[in-house]
Design a protein around this motif. Structure first.
Motif, PDB file in Angstrom:
ATOM      1  N   THR A 167      36.534 -36.691 -14.551  1.00 26.16           N
ATOM      2  CA  THR A 167      37.741 -36.234 -13.863  1.00 26.16           C
ATOM      3  C   THR A 167      38.297 -37.324 -12.961  1.00 26.16           C
ATOM      4  O   THR A 167      37.722 -38.409 -12.810  1.00 26.16           O
ATOM      5  CB  THR A 167      37.463 -34.945 -13.072  1.00 26.16           C
ATOM      6  OG1 THR A 167      38.708 -34.323 -12.741  1.00 26.16           O
ATOM      7  CG2 THR A 167      36.684 -35.217 -11.785  1.00 26.16           C
ATOM      8  N   ASP A 185      30.019 -30.028  -8.662  1.00 32.15           N
ATOM      9  CA  ASP A 185      31.060 -29.018  -8.853  1.00 32.15           C
ATOM     10  C   ASP A 185      31.366 -28.962 -10.348  1.00 32.15           C
ATOM     11  O   ASP A 185      32.140 -29.771 -10.869  1.00 32.15           O
ATOM     12  CB  ASP A 185      32.308 -29.373  -8.046  1.00 32.15           C
ATOM     13  CG  ASP A 185      33.360 -28.277  -8.062  1.00 32.15           C
ATOM     14  OD1 ASP A 185      33.503 -27.606  -9.121  1.00 32.15           O
ATOM     15  OD2 ASP A 185      34.058 -28.088  -7.050  1.00 32.15           O
ATOM     16  N   ASN A 187      33.046 -26.983 -12.207  1.00 30.13           N
ATOM     17  CA  ASN A 187      34.425 -26.716 -12.620  1.00 30.13           C
ATOM     18  C   ASN A 187      35.265 -27.991 -12.599  1.00 30.13           C
ATOM     19  O   ASN A 187      35.977 -28.296 -13.558  1.00 30.13           O
ATOM     20  CB  ASN A 187      35.055 -25.653 -11.711  1.00 30.13           C
ATOM     21  CG  ASN A 187      34.425 -24.290 -11.910  1.00 30.13           C
ATOM     22  OD1 ASN A 187      34.007 -23.944 -13.017  1.00 30.13           O
ATOM     23  ND2 ASN A 187      34.333 -23.509 -10.840  1.00 30.13           N
ATOM     24  N   LYS A 188      35.166 -28.745 -11.501  1.00 30.49           N
ATOM     25  CA  LYS A 188      35.908 -30.004 -11.418  1.00 30.49           C
ATOM     26  C   LYS A 188      35.422 -30.995 -12.467  1.00 30.49           C
ATOM     27  O   LYS A 188      36.207 -31.759 -13.035  1.00 30.49           O
ATOM     28  CB  LYS A 188      35.768 -30.601 -10.022  1.00 30.49           C
ATOM     29  CG  LYS A 188      36.528 -29.845  -8.945  1.00 30.49           C
ATOM     30  CD  LYS A 188      36.392 -30.531  -7.598  1.00 30.49           C
ATOM     31  CE  LYS A 188      37.223 -29.813  -6.523  1.00 30.49           C
ATOM     32  NZ  LYS A 188      37.077 -30.460  -5.197  1.00 30.49           N
ATOM     33  N   LYS A 190      34.522 -30.561 -15.385  1.00 29.44           N
ATOM     34  CA  LYS A 190      35.013 -30.279 -16.739  1.00 29.44           C
ATOM     35  C   LYS A 190      36.499 -30.581 -16.914  1.00 29.44           C
ATOM     36  O   LYS A 190      37.024 -30.494 -18.014  1.00 29.44           O
ATOM     37  CB  LYS A 190      34.740 -28.807 -17.089  1.00 29.44           C
ATOM     38  CG  LYS A 190      33.263 -28.501 -17.333  1.00 29.44           C
ATOM     39  CD  LYS A 190      32.708 -29.306 -18.511  1.00 29.44           C
ATOM     40  CE  LYS A 190      31.248 -29.002 -18.795  1.00 29.44           C
ATOM     41  NZ  LYS A 190      30.717 -29.897 -19.864  1.00 29.44           N
ATOM     42  N   GLU A 191      37.169 -30.951 -15.821  1.00 27.70           N
ATOM     43  CA  GLU A 191      38.608 -31.232 -15.894  1.00 27.70           C
ATOM     44  C   GLU A 191      38.808 -32.718 -16.191  1.00 27.70           C
ATOM     45  O   GLU A 191      39.129 -33.507 -15.312  1.00 27.70           O
ATOM     46  CB  GLU A 191      39.288 -30.827 -14.585  1.00 27.70           C
ATOM     47  CG  GLU A 191      39.212 -29.327 -14.305  1.00 27.70           C
ATOM     48  CD  GLU A 191      39.808 -28.964 -12.958  1.00 27.70           C
ATOM     49  OE1 GLU A 191      40.663 -29.737 -12.453  1.00 27.70           O
ATOM     50  OE2 GLU A 191      39.420 -27.923 -12.393  1.00 27.70           O
TER      51      GLU A 191
END
Length: 305
Positions: A167, A185, A187-188, A190-191
């Protein structure tokens, strides 16, 4: 103290730091007064630290005994001919290098080295220069690498490939300046702002092969530090006091020759733009030393897209 925001806990600590500072001033002045060198030293924000302290906080290259590097691709640039390799290149001039960053008191130079290489190949292949997240590697790349306790760029590339990318700095900013790590984190992480397809290692101890690779993209390298690194301020570093034990990671972002004919590698470091030549360093190229000056051609690697 004022210039670098230094505050000491008591008068005893202040006195101890002052003695270290005086020793470093003497080291710098003695070196510069001897002359006949192609580089110079100066007092900087590290000058109240002993060399051992400096090594402990501001390096962090550690190759694990077991790693994922067996999945590395073969050397991509083997067949480049001398005619394919320009006399000099500076990837900053081709907009493939983000501004110099600061790892702080976290031994994660490996993450900054790997990220700079991925930022470079991403710009070369897509035309977009995106500052990517070292913090993601520090927090989430934990199978073999160990955050502020050290790591290796090849395993960082393997993580980025396996994760489906890395990311942006904006999305997952760096927070380990003081040596604290935090948790991943997911979620972050995976971005993805950038992805790589694989990674490769440059044949060891070959400055010729390293030159081929750097002519095509920024390359991660490991080096052996020396006391002069702490106070380097400019010129072509000759590594007279370097050993062969690899302990720091940087990124080779170019090469060239000075006006007086001295060949050099151009290095991006991760100690902020207050160190060296605005955060960069030149290291002597084409030497008789096995692996090059400070062993910089011993363990070189790069991502592919």
């Amino acid at each position: 103290m004022k210039k670098h925001g230094r505050v000491y806990q008591d008068s005893a600590e202040k006195e101890r730091r002052f003695q270290i500072f005086k020793n470093n001033v003497e080291f710098v002045e003695k070196f510069n007064s001897e002359g006949n060198m192609t580089y110079s030293l100066s007092i900087n924000r590290f000058s109240d630290m002993t060399y051992d302290e400096f090594l402990r906080h501001y390096t962090g290259y550690k190759q694990p005994t077991e790693s994922t590097s067996s999945a590395a691709a073969s050397f991509t640039y083997e067949n480049l001919s001398p005619a394919d390799v320009p006399q000099s290149i500076d990837w900053r001039e081709k907009s493939a290098v983000t501004p110099v960053k600061d790892q702080g008191r976290c031994g994660c130079c490996w993450a900054f080295s790997a990220v700079a290489a991925v930022e470079g190949i991403t710009q070369i292949k897509t035309g977009k220069l995106i500052s990517l997240s070292e913090q993601q590697l520090v927090n989430c790349d934990t199978d073999n690498n160990r955050g502020c306790q050290g790591g290796w760029m090849v395993d960082a590339f393997a993580y980025i490939k396996q994760n489906g990318g890395i990311t942006s700095e904006e999305n997952y900013p760096y927070q380990s300046l003081d040596g604290s790590e935090g948790t991943c984190d997911m979620n972050k992480a995976k971005e993805a702002a950038a992805q790589i397809t694989s990674y490769a290692e440059v044949p060891p101890n070959s400055e010729t092969d390293l030159l081929k690779a750097v002519s095509m993209q920024p390359v991660s390298v490991a080096i052996n530090m020396s006391p002069a690194f702490q106070h380097y301020s400019g010129g072509v570093f000759t590594g007279d006091d370097c050993g062969t034990s690899l302990d720091h990671a940087v990124t080779v972002i170019g090469y060239g020759t000075t006006d007086d004919g001295t060949p050099y590698w151009l290095i991006k470091n991760s100690w902020s733009d207050t160190w060296g030549e605005n955060g960069y360093m030149k290291i002597l190229r084409n030497t008789e030393a096995p692996g090059g000056v400070c062993s910089l051609a011993t363990k070189a690697s790069y991502p592919t897209m």
